[in-house]
Design an enzyme around this catalytic site. Sequence first.
Site, mmCIF file in Angstrom:
data_model
loop_
_atom_site.group_PDB
_atom_site.id
_atom_site.type_symbol
_atom_site.label_atom_id
_atom_site.label_comp_id
_atom_site.label_asym_id
_atom_site.label_seq_id
_atom_site.Cartn_x
_atom_site.Cartn_y
_atom_site.Cartn_z
ATOM 1 N N SER A 13 -10.188 -0.598 7.091
ATOM 2 C CA SER A 13 -9.579 -0.363 5.779
ATOM 3 C C SER A 13 -8.943 -1.568 5.107
ATOM 4 O O SER A 13 -8.600 -1.507 3.926
ATOM 5 C CB SER A 13 -8.525 0.734 5.883
ATOM 6 O OG SER A 13 -9.143 1.995 5.845
ATOM 7 N N LYS A 22 0.851 -1.196 0.000
ATOM 8 C CA LYS A 22 0.000 0.000 0.000
ATOM 9 C C LYS A 22 0.887 1.248 0.000
ATOM 10 O O LYS A 22 1.982 1.248 0.591
ATOM 11 C CB LYS A 22 -0.906 -0.025 1.239
ATOM 12 C CG LYS A 22 -1.984 1.047 1.277
ATOM 13 C CD LYS A 22 -2.880 0.887 2.518
ATOM 14 C CE LYS A 22 -3.975 1.949 2.589
ATOM 15 N NZ LYS A 22 -4.832 1.794 3.781
ATOM 16 N N SER A 77 -9.852 1.798 2.919
ATOM 17 C CA SER A 77 -8.968 2.582 2.080
ATOM 18 C C SER A 77 -7.919 1.761 1.327
ATOM 19 O O SER A 77 -7.336 2.259 0.370
ATOM 20 C CB SER A 77 -8.240 3.614 2.950
ATOM 21 O OG SER A 77 -7.375 2.962 3.868
#
Lengths: 481, 488
Positions: A177, A78, A153
């Site tokens: 997330s 990420k 997210s």
Amino acid sequence: METINLTIEEMQKEFAKGALTSVEAVKNCYKRIDAVNPKVKSFLQIRKEKALKAAAESDAKIKAKTGGALEGVPIAIKDNFMIKGEIMSSASKYLENFISPYDADVIEKLKKAGAVFLGRTNMDEFAMGGSTENSAYAKTANPWDLERIPGGSSGGSASAVGSRMAPCALGSDTGGSIRQPAGFCGVVGYKPSYGLISRYGICALASSFDQVGTFSHTVKGTAKIVSVISGKDYRDPVCEPNDYIDYTDGLDNASLKNIVIGVPKQLNEYETDAAIADAYKDALERIKKQGAKIIEVNIPAYKYVPALYKVIMCAEVSANIATFDGIRYGYRSPNGISLNDEYAKSRAESLGYEVKKRILFGTYVLGAKNYYRCYHQAQRVRTLLINQIEEAYKQCDMIFTPASLQMPVKFGESLREESDIFIMAANLAGLPGITVPCAFSPKNAPIGVHFLAKRLDDANLFKAAAAYEKVAGFDNSKLPM
Amino acid sequence: MDFETTIGLEVHMQIKTKSKVFCECSTEFGAEPNTHICVICTSQPGAIPILNRKAVEAVVKTGLALGFTINKQCTFARKQYFYPDIPKDYQITQSEPPLCSKGKLAIKIDGQEKIINITRIHLEEDAGKLIHEIGSRKLDYSLLDLNRASVGLMELVTEPEISSADEAVVFLNELRDIVRYLGASDCSMEEGKMRCDVNVSVRPKGQKELGTRVEIKNMNTISGIHAAIVYESQRQIEVLSSGGKLVQETRLWEDEEGITKSMRSKEGALDYRYFPEPDLVPFDLTDEFIENLRKELPELPKVKEARFIKEYGLSEYDAHYLTSSRDIADYYEQALDAIASSQKISVGNAAKPIANWISTELGGKLNADNKEIKDSPVSSENIADLVSQILAGTISGKIAKTVFEEMYNTAKDPQTIIKEKGLVQISDENALSKICDEAISESAKAVTEYKSGKERAIGSIVGLVMKKSKGQANPQLVNKILAEKLKF
């Protein structure tokens, strides 16, 4: 060899046999990325040259039998993890050209273990959001339905693993997330107990909730990565001083026998999509069949979760994001005419709408006039929630719910505010949670269920999830695209 | 109308630790700009503060020395405001509770003891430095040096119980002595390691409520603080006397002009949006931790001063000088230890002359060279030995000064110098008798005067003997021999 359907355990077996090299596996990932990423847009940037070089080094080590625990395993990262010398933008314009001056603790640990980083994945800006639509760079799609959101997210990482561009990925989870997009993309997504994995080197969202976690296709694969990236780190003061724990221990013959599973009474109070309700009911039956005892638990404070999460998270955001002031690094507006003007313009011109909204809200709840009414009150309710969950754990071992009460929506549409309160409670209480895929909807979209365990009971969480995974009946060989 | 002034102080002292309070960077003063920085103190993404335990110890020690209640629960808060010298755009500090609550310091004003209550001491981090000019050249940009960012500070806040500029100065001096003794801070104002904001208000004598408070910032010398308080209380009295009204505000002290200037009013005050620091989990100080620090507390200056007077029979002046720093006091007592272990003369006899030598000769020289006692070329053993030689009659006090000069310049021990230079005192009566005879024969006038009853005249004959002996004659013996020889 065709490798995109391999789990990381299978891949490592082939490496050991000499039937597959890391270079080949990594090349296959990039082949798949070339084919799929233009549509799904999971990756913001790939690092093919570096990855192939690292894979070749891993192959040498595997051959010499000196490889680490994840030697040669490709992994997506990420975009909020610091990798020394590489861009870390947190999907924000503010950090568009920001080069990490150091490695995050988990990155250090993964490098040592031999994992090969494929590239950085898209996310909501600074991890603020649940759809990955708040990225300053790209709109990531759900690989199972390109018109819909992948969740967020960590939507880039979830969709990369869901679409088999990577066998596993790192994410961060502040309010679901990892576990919400994992459910939307049909993969296993895990958030540890607060303090199990170091936060050092992760661009902070809300410090008291943030945790690093993983995506992969199996619980065992997850446990394997977690065994590598967890453990003490003096650079994160909240990090538990644990030495190495092998979380894969006992997973092969894990069972649900005599495990007491708590089902929150409050599930009935919220609208749940029919496909999810059916899948959840079926999952409960399968769990029961394995010898688990199902009981109802009562946690009335679930209803406060959205409000208290918003207040505390935004408060911490408003302080954490303040450092992005245009002075030392990041975007600096060329239009500033005074110090305050430069602050204002640097931030106004580079931060996204959601980020600004949260900063303003956080600033409001911490104002001298509102502190007790908002922030302080939220912390009290947080304690109330924690107490009620602890009370529930006197009667059960795990709490079991859907990972989301709603299927992924189309771009531009909003999820219901309560759709993720049951997984968000994990962040508010510092508990470990894991989403495991359980079924496909009639429209061929994956659905996930979620186990929530006691704090620092992550090993047992993996056991319960692994035992369920065996009987879940989820077809892992199905490809989205 | 008569007015009285009320003063409260907020004192910031930089904590003396090797590394900063929330990272491992050095706290060294005066290094090249931005050489003591890291990802934490420059607030790079993903960096997290880590607490330096030594900084907590320094604050707790200070609290214990000043009779504070130590709050076992150690929590931090974020104080938020935007400024380039704080890289996180919030300062990590303590709100409630501070590490130390409710202490006091007794100061002496005109021979009277006065207790000043101290509200709190808390731990926080310092800011970096902004530089707006190079030499006299004003820049049209600012330079940022983050070496100081995140160095540990303790902030001490007094109750508004100080009633004059003089009292404030005495308080600060005493506080500084104590904190230096503890090794908790160097407190050097020149290096910005001790800074002070002053709250001043005036009210008509007899009025219960405090007057409108004005905070003064930007004073970096003790004399500046004194001048600012005198100026500000006078200004306030003038405003009130002429029927004006005071506003609660922050004012800046302008040292060159000798005045305070308004900086911002209460309405313009910032909302710092304090909230608990989530990166540093609250923890409890153990009783053991606190008790161990209590055991480590050194004898404090006032107690030591009283003991020196009582135990060694020192004058108040000498005792005060010797206890003005822990290093000097230690030096003095090490010298006494050396006397005790040499067993030649008693500590009781040596205590006063050693104190004298340290406070006058050694102190004077160190002062002139701008040196600390720990850099003294004369060791405590050597100064003790010098005094022993004087007391044993090996050298005269006068010669001793020559020997001391040499000790200071060469760091040699006194016995070596005495031997090398042949400075041993002549105490052989036969030899002295000869020199005395010579002197008498050359001092006809003085002899006549002496014999006619002017006893003082013997002085010049003694002087001549000393001169002839190059100062080595034992003066007591010379006096004795001359008196005998000049008997009627």
